[in-house]
Design a protein around this motif. Sequence first.
Motif, mmCIF file in Angstrom:
data_model
loop_
_atom_site.group_PDB
_atom_site.id
_atom_site.type_symbol
_atom_site.label_atom_id
_atom_site.label_comp_id
_atom_site.label_asym_id
_atom_site.label_seq_id
_atom_site.Cartn_x
_atom_site.Cartn_y
_atom_site.Cartn_z
ATOM 1 N N THR A 114 0.898 -1.175 -0.046
ATOM 2 C CA THR A 114 -0.007 -0.085 -0.017
ATOM 3 C C THR A 114 0.873 1.190 0.078
ATOM 4 O OG1 THR A 114 -1.690 -0.950 1.134
ATOM 5 C CG2 THR A 114 -2.048 1.188 1.204
ATOM 6 N N LYS A 115 1.842 1.331 0.811
ATOM 7 C CA LYS A 115 2.768 2.563 0.673
ATOM 8 C C LYS A 115 3.690 2.573 -0.390
ATOM 9 C CE LYS A 115 3.422 3.084 5.836
ATOM 10 N NZ LYS A 115 4.260 2.990 6.934
ATOM 11 N N SER A 116 4.037 1.558 -1.029
ATOM 12 C CA SER A 116 4.541 1.465 -2.302
ATOM 13 C C SER A 116 3.501 2.048 -3.288
ATOM 14 C CB SER A 116 5.098 0.032 -2.776
ATOM 15 O OG SER A 116 6.002 -0.366 -1.845
ATOM 16 N N TYR A 117 2.430 1.657 -3.448
ATOM 17 C CA TYR A 117 1.489 2.208 -4.426
ATOM 18 C C TYR A 117 1.317 3.732 -4.306
ATOM 19 C CZ TYR A 117 -2.278 2.174 -7.433
ATOM 20 O OH TYR A 117 -3.079 2.255 -8.683
ATOM 21 N N ARG A 118 1.144 4.068 -3.060
ATOM 22 C CA ARG A 118 1.318 5.360 -2.918
ATOM 23 C C ARG A 118 2.141 6.388 -3.270
ATOM 24 N NH1 ARG A 118 -1.885 4.811 3.179
ATOM 25 N NH2 ARG A 118 -3.786 4.246 2.218
ATOM 26 N N LEU A 119 3.555 5.776 -2.765
ATOM 27 C CA LEU A 119 4.671 6.172 -3.503
ATOM 28 C C LEU A 119 4.847 6.372 -4.900
ATOM 29 C CD1 LEU A 119 7.318 4.963 -1.057
ATOM 30 C CD2 LEU A 119 6.864 7.199 -1.261
ATOM 31 N N MET A 120 4.395 5.490 -5.753
ATOM 32 C CA MET A 120 4.387 5.349 -7.019
ATOM 33 C C MET A 120 3.615 6.249 -7.577
ATOM 34 S SD MET A 120 3.843 2.115 -9.442
ATOM 35 C CE MET A 120 2.522 1.478 -8.518
ATOM 36 N N LYS A 121 2.155 6.421 -6.795
ATOM 37 C CA LYS A 121 1.214 7.609 -7.207
ATOM 38 C C LYS A 121 1.909 8.933 -7.327
ATOM 39 C CE LYS A 121 -1.177 9.368 -4.392
ATOM 40 N NZ LYS A 121 -1.799 10.568 -3.857
ATOM 41 N N GLU A 122 2.771 9.285 -6.249
ATOM 42 C CA GLU A 122 3.199 10.313 -6.015
ATOM 43 C C GLU A 122 4.314 10.730 -7.214
ATOM 44 O OE1 GLU A 122 2.404 12.986 -4.180
ATOM 45 O OE2 GLU A 122 0.840 11.637 -3.545
ATOM 46 N N HIS A 123 5.182 9.689 -7.616
ATOM 47 C CA HIS A 123 6.140 9.588 -8.823
ATOM 48 C C HIS A 123 5.533 9.929 -10.214
ATOM 49 C CE1 HIS A 123 9.750 8.825 -6.260
ATOM 50 N NE2 HIS A 123 9.005 7.826 -5.833
ATOM 51 N N VAL A 124 4.368 9.353 -10.255
ATOM 52 C CA VAL A 124 3.702 9.568 -11.557
ATOM 53 C C VAL A 124 2.665 10.682 -11.779
ATOM 54 C CG1 VAL A 124 4.165 7.314 -12.239
ATOM 55 C CG2 VAL A 124 2.034 7.650 -11.285
ATOM 56 N N GLY A 125 2.377 11.011 -10.737
ATOM 57 C CA GLY A 125 1.650 12.267 -10.482
ATOM 58 C C GLY A 125 0.108 11.915 -10.295
ATOM 59 N N GLY A 126 -0.369 10.915 -9.879
ATOM 60 C CA GLY A 126 -1.788 10.841 -9.774
ATOM 61 C C GLY A 126 -2.069 9.149 -10.009
ATOM 62 N N TYR A 127 -3.338 8.780 -9.582
ATOM 63 C CA TYR A 127 -3.638 7.505 -9.704
ATOM 64 C C TYR A 127 -3.814 7.263 -11.251
ATOM 65 C CZ TYR A 127 -4.747 6.913 -4.684
ATOM 66 O OH TYR A 127 -4.616 6.975 -3.718
#
Length: 146
Positions: free
Chosen positions: A133-146
């Motif tokens: 879950t934390k990894s997915y949220r970090l990835m969301k921040e890197h790419v700019g959104g869901y």
Amino acid sequence: MKFDTLQQGITFYENYARISVFDTRLSSTKKRKLDGKILLKYRVCSKEGFRETPRLHVECKKKRPIIRMGCKAKLTLTIINDQDNYEIFSFHEGHTYSLIAPNSPHHTKQSRNLTLAHKKYIMDNSRANIGATKSYRLMKEHVGGY
């Protein structure tokens, strides 16, 4: 329309659904008793039918939203003269609900998939003891959104 295989017919309807911006799911299948060959295959809108009475599972405490709305959209594929070719037997395109806006197809279930790079990112983070879950949220921040 005629298809060489059953999978080609199913893929055709999935592509049609992707363009029309709705989700599909497999429904029932009718097979021949003698050899088990598929005679009819139904592919329906994901909101087809109605949910059965609520299931009361002791181990399942999560409440799930009701998504079935009695939609009639479906495709029926049937076999042609004992060959391995299939054709569209019936097709109903009318939906009983408003479809997703064409400018937001990313909200459909079929388009919510992680790429191989995203899966690798989550696996690498899990090796560093960072949860999915934390990894997915970090990835969301890197790419700019869901």
